[in-house]
Write a protein that holds these residues in place. Structure first.
Motif, PDB file in Angstrom:
ATOM      1  N   GLU A  15      57.363  49.650  32.592  1.00  0.00           N
ATOM      2  CA  GLU A  15      56.432  48.629  33.077  1.00  0.00           C
ATOM      3  C   GLU A  15      57.239  47.383  33.424  1.00  0.00           C
ATOM      4  O   GLU A  15      58.019  46.902  32.614  1.00  0.00           O
ATOM      5  CB  GLU A  15      55.402  48.311  31.999  1.00  0.00           C
ATOM      6  CG  GLU A  15      54.435  47.201  32.358  1.00  0.00           C
ATOM      7  CD  GLU A  15      53.535  46.816  31.209  1.00  0.00           C
ATOM      8  OE1 GLU A  15      53.142  45.624  31.134  1.00  0.00           O
ATOM      9  OE2 GLU A  15      53.243  47.681  30.358  1.00  0.00           O
ATOM     10  N   VAL A  16      57.068  46.873  34.635  1.00  0.00           N
ATOM     11  CA  VAL A  16      57.875  45.759  35.121  1.00  0.00           C
ATOM     12  C   VAL A  16      57.003  44.539  35.374  1.00  0.00           C
ATOM     13  O   VAL A  16      55.908  44.654  35.948  1.00  0.00           O
ATOM     14  CB  VAL A  16      58.642  46.144  36.410  1.00  0.00           C
ATOM     15  CG1 VAL A  16      59.387  44.939  36.975  1.00  0.00           C
ATOM     16  CG2 VAL A  16      59.611  47.292  36.125  1.00  0.00           C
ATOM     17  N   ARG A  17      57.494  43.387  34.957  1.00  0.00           N
ATOM     18  CA  ARG A  17      56.812  42.129  35.223  1.00  0.00           C
ATOM     19  C   ARG A  17      57.853  41.031  35.368  1.00  0.00           C
ATOM     20  O   ARG A  17      59.010  41.189  34.962  1.00  0.00           O
ATOM     21  CB  ARG A  17      55.840  41.764  34.096  1.00  0.00           C
ATOM     22  CG  ARG A  17      56.488  41.761  32.717  1.00  0.00           C
ATOM     23  CD  ARG A  17      55.636  41.106  31.667  1.00  0.00           C
ATOM     24  NE  ARG A  17      55.581  39.665  31.855  1.00  0.00           N
ATOM     25  CZ  ARG A  17      55.115  38.822  30.929  1.00  0.00           C
ATOM     26  NH1 ARG A  17      54.661  39.272  29.767  1.00  0.00           N
ATOM     27  NH2 ARG A  17      55.096  37.527  31.149  1.00  0.00           N
ATOM     28  N   ARG A  18      57.470  39.938  35.991  1.00  0.00           N
ATOM     29  CA  ARG A  18      58.369  38.795  36.123  1.00  0.00           C
ATOM     30  C   ARG A  18      58.187  37.865  34.928  1.00  0.00           C
ATOM     31  O   ARG A  18      57.083  37.728  34.392  1.00  0.00           O
ATOM     32  CB  ARG A  18      58.112  38.040  37.431  1.00  0.00           C
ATOM     33  CG  ARG A  18      58.529  38.845  38.652  1.00  0.00           C
ATOM     34  CD  ARG A  18      58.446  38.031  39.930  1.00  0.00           C
ATOM     35  NE  ARG A  18      59.001  38.787  41.051  1.00  0.00           N
ATOM     36  CZ  ARG A  18      60.273  38.762  41.416  1.00  0.00           C
ATOM     37  NH1 ARG A  18      61.121  37.993  40.749  1.00  0.00           N
ATOM     38  NH2 ARG A  18      60.708  39.476  42.439  1.00  0.00           N
ATOM     39  N   ILE A  19      59.299  37.246  34.547  1.00  0.00           N
ATOM     40  CA  ILE A  19      59.260  36.366  33.384  1.00  0.00           C
ATOM     41  C   ILE A  19      60.237  35.221  33.600  1.00  0.00           C
ATOM     42  O   ILE A  19      61.280  35.387  34.228  1.00  0.00           O
ATOM     43  CB  ILE A  19      59.585  37.152  32.093  1.00  0.00           C
ATOM     44  CG1 ILE A  19      59.197  36.354  30.858  1.00  0.00           C
ATOM     45  CG2 ILE A  19      61.042  37.573  32.056  1.00  0.00           C
ATOM     46  CD1 ILE A  19      59.133  37.196  29.587  1.00  0.00           C
ATOM     47  N   SER A  20      59.875  34.040  33.097  1.00  0.00           N
ATOM     48  CA  SER A  20      60.720  32.852  33.246  1.00  0.00           C
ATOM     49  C   SER A  20      61.237  32.413  31.885  1.00  0.00           C
ATOM     50  O   SER A  20      60.485  32.348  30.910  1.00  0.00           O
ATOM     51  CB  SER A  20      59.920  31.716  33.888  1.00  0.00           C
ATOM     52  OG  SER A  20      60.677  30.523  33.920  1.00  0.00           O
ATOM     53  N   VAL A  21      62.544  32.133  31.836  1.00  0.00           N
ATOM     54  CA  VAL A  21      63.176  31.582  30.631  1.00  0.00           C
ATOM     55  C   VAL A  21      64.021  30.386  31.077  1.00  0.00           C
ATOM     56  O   VAL A  21      65.207  30.525  31.390  1.00  0.00           O
ATOM     57  CB  VAL A  21      64.052  32.625  29.905  1.00  0.00           C
ATOM     58  CG1 VAL A  21      64.601  32.040  28.608  1.00  0.00           C
ATOM     59  CG2 VAL A  21      63.272  33.905  29.623  1.00  0.00           C
ATOM     60  N   PRO A  22      63.436  29.192  31.155  1.00  0.00           N
ATOM     61  CA  PRO A  22      64.192  28.024  31.625  1.00  0.00           C
ATOM     62  C   PRO A  22      65.477  27.771  30.851  1.00  0.00           C
ATOM     63  O   PRO A  22      66.436  27.214  31.385  1.00  0.00           O
ATOM     64  CB  PRO A  22      63.193  26.879  31.438  1.00  0.00           C
ATOM     65  CG  PRO A  22      61.846  27.539  31.546  1.00  0.00           C
ATOM     66  CD  PRO A  22      62.015  28.873  30.897  1.00  0.00           C
ATOM     67  N   ALA A  23      65.528  28.207  29.583  1.00  0.00           N
ATOM     68  CA  ALA A  23      66.737  28.016  28.782  1.00  0.00           C
ATOM     69  C   ALA A  23      67.946  28.692  29.393  1.00  0.00           C
ATOM     70  O   ALA A  23      69.088  28.300  29.125  1.00  0.00           O
ATOM     71  CB  ALA A  23      66.510  28.549  27.362  1.00  0.00           C
ATOM     72  N   HIS A  24      67.728  29.702  30.232  1.00  0.00           N
ATOM     73  CA  HIS A  24      68.831  30.400  30.891  1.00  0.00           C
ATOM     74  C   HIS A  24      69.696  29.419  31.678  1.00  0.00           C
ATOM     75  O   HIS A  24      70.924  29.594  31.773  1.00  0.00           O
ATOM     76  CB  HIS A  24      68.266  31.475  31.822  1.00  0.00           C
ATOM     77  CG  HIS A  24      69.301  32.320  32.501  1.00  0.00           C
ATOM     78  ND1 HIS A  24      70.018  33.282  31.840  1.00  0.00           N
ATOM     79  CD2 HIS A  24      69.733  32.341  33.788  1.00  0.00           C
ATOM     80  CE1 HIS A  24      70.846  33.867  32.677  1.00  0.00           C
ATOM     81  NE2 HIS A  24      70.700  33.305  33.873  1.00  0.00           N
TER      82      HIS A  24
END
Length: 512
Positions: A308-317
């Motif tokens: 299962e694929v979804r987009r995700i944001s991790v600003p800490a990156h």
């Protein structure tokens, strides 16, 4: 023997520590210092057993430095043949090591001619465990190290292109099919970048999962990792399982590191039902469209296999870049000043390596590249201006930034992004003019460039990260990076194995 400066020399020596002695005071210090140094000299000259770890297969031939006809990609510093039992996880496998990893009896130069002729007397823990698992140690690899006196390895996919660094020889030799497994070092991407550019697999394990004993620190010990590189996921999994686990010689390992791990039994588990998060920040500009498309195509393949694929944001990156830099500059200075294996740990210190490196640094620091000198000078000024506050804050922020990735990995099983946002570039032409060459080297400082933007974050947070070949653009490899939960290295290998079986793997990894 030791040397002691006269009174005027002691005044100057004290001044380097911010201590101001009058000449008449310095004259009083001299005799007391001589007595102290005499005691230290007697201790260091004594023939006491230092309790060094056992060396397996101690009867070793010295090996040889291969000539250009045998080393067409300039990947090898030294070739040898040690071990190779008929049983064990690595039986029948040839294994090499980046030259920052000590192999007893085999020359080690860290790519500096100032160390030519140095031979360590200890095996790094990864070397001991490879030999115990039946692997045959076949040599030491080129690295983009302190100086780079031995040339630049060539990329088998296009010798005019860079291999990536600093485990450059490992990437080149694997891509050329000259070794089965190679162990590199990774402090900001130095396993994953050459793996990406050379079209092989490269794992930066969970921090502490693989012992760092006997492997030299580059800048900051809390960022440094040792990990395996290979052409197939099964070889990579065998290598990790053979060497991973607690080692009381590595003081950086924290509570919770297991005695060993099993990643092979679950390797064929597939990806059905797994959740993969496309890390949006990993696709930030500048990025080559072919790289972005190739990585997204690889993720789509995993989706077709049942993930299962979804987009995700991790600003800490992106945000943690300042904290990472805060560690590297002062960390580099601390390693330079306190010794190659740090200070204050209750462990075995490999004296042969420490004294060789310290001698090189104290006598040949002018041979260091301009970018390395820059890092040391920035570290010195940071300490003088901020009095340790930057370094302390950089460590203290780790908990918050690590938690940001942990929150994302509570929603998905792994994060997916490009390992590096371009294919292997051409090297810059070194100018003939000295000042122009220095200026170019300063601007090549990877601390100040975006090339490692997708790899540095997990060195800081300690999460495992795996570079996986996933296609080509104009004959040059493209690489997918998978990031997992702490100690979930096996899941990354399982996903990569499923992908390897679903695609034309040879086309992705074999030079055209």
């Amino acid at each position: 023997m030791f040397s002691l400066p006269d009174a005027a020399g002691l005044v100057d020596l004290a001044a380097t520590l911010g201590i101001h002695l009058a000449p008449e005071e310095a004259a009083l210090y001299g005799p007391v210092m001589r007595d102290a140094l005499r005691d230290l000299d007697a201790f260091v000259q004594s023939r006491l057993d230092e309790g060094a770890p056992t060396v397996l297969h101690p009867e070793r031939a010295r090996g040889y430095r291969p000539g250009p006809e045998e080393d067409r990609y300039r990947a090898w510093l030294w070739k040898c043949s040690i071990g190779g039992a008929s049983t064990g996880l690595l039986a029948g496998k040839t294994v090499s090591f980046k030259d920052h990893i000590s192999v007893a009896g085999i020359p080690q130069v860290f790519t500096s001619q100032a160390l030519e002729g140095f031979v360590p007397d200890i095996d790094a823990t990864v070397v001991s465990r490879v030999l115990a698992a039946g692997g045959q140690v076949v040599g030491k690899m080129m690295m983009n190290g302190f100086v780079g006196d031995y040339g630049r390895p060539l990329n088998p996919h296009d010798p005019a292109r860079l291999t990536g660094g600093s485990s450059s020889g490992s990437g080149a030799a694997l891509a050329a099919g000259e070794v089965d497994i190679s162990f590199g070092g990774d402090q900001g991407g130095s396993i994953r970048l050459p793996a990406a550019y050379c079209g092989v697999l490269g794992l930066k394990p969970t921090f502490g999962l693989v012992s760092h004993y006997g492997a030299g620190f580059a800048f900051e010990p809390s960022l440094d990792h040792v990990g395996p590189m290979a052409r197939t996921t099964e070889d990579l999994a065998r290598a990790l399982q053979a060497v991973a686990g607690y080692d009381d010689l590595d003081p950086r390992q924290r509570r919770g590191i297991p005695d060993g791990i099993d990643v092979l039994s679950g390797l064929d588990g597939g990806v059905a039902g797994l959740k993969i998060g496309i890390l949006e920040e990993g696709f930030a500009e500048p990025i080559q469209p072919e790289v972005a498309d190739g990585v997204l195509a690889a993720i789509a393949t995993l989706e077709r296999l049942g993930a299962e694929v979804r987009r995700i944001s991790v600003p800490a990156h992106v945000e943690l870049a300042g904290a990472y830099a805060g560690l590297v500059f002062e960390g580099a200075l601390s390693v330079f000043q306190s010794g190659f294996f740090g200070f204050g740990a209750v462990t075995h210190y490999p004296a042969s390596v420490i004294t060789a490196i310290d001698r090189m640094w104290s006598q040949h620091a002018d041979l260091l590249p301009a970018r390395t000198k820059l890092n040391l000078l920035v570290g010195l000024l940071a300490r003088r201006n901020f009095h340790g506050g930057v370094y302390a804050k950089a460590h203290n922020m780790r908990k918050a930034y690590t938690a940001a990735f942990d929150r994302a990995l509570a929603e998905v099983d792994v994060l997916a992004l490009p390992t590096v946002r371009t294919v292997a570039p051409f090297p810059d032409t070194i100018p003939a003019d000295h000042l122009a060459a220095v200026d170019m080297n300063l601007r090549q400082n990877w601390m100040l460039l975006p090339v490692a933007g997708n790899t540095k974050p997990t060195n800081y947070t300690g999460h495992p990260a795996l570079a996986v070949p996933c296609g080509k653009a104009a004959g040059l490899p493209i690489s997918l990076q998978l990031i997992g939960r702490h100690l979930d290295d096996g899941l990354l290998l399982r996903i990569a194995h499923a992908y390897e079986k679903a695609v034309d793997w040879q086309a992705f990894t074999t030079p055209d």
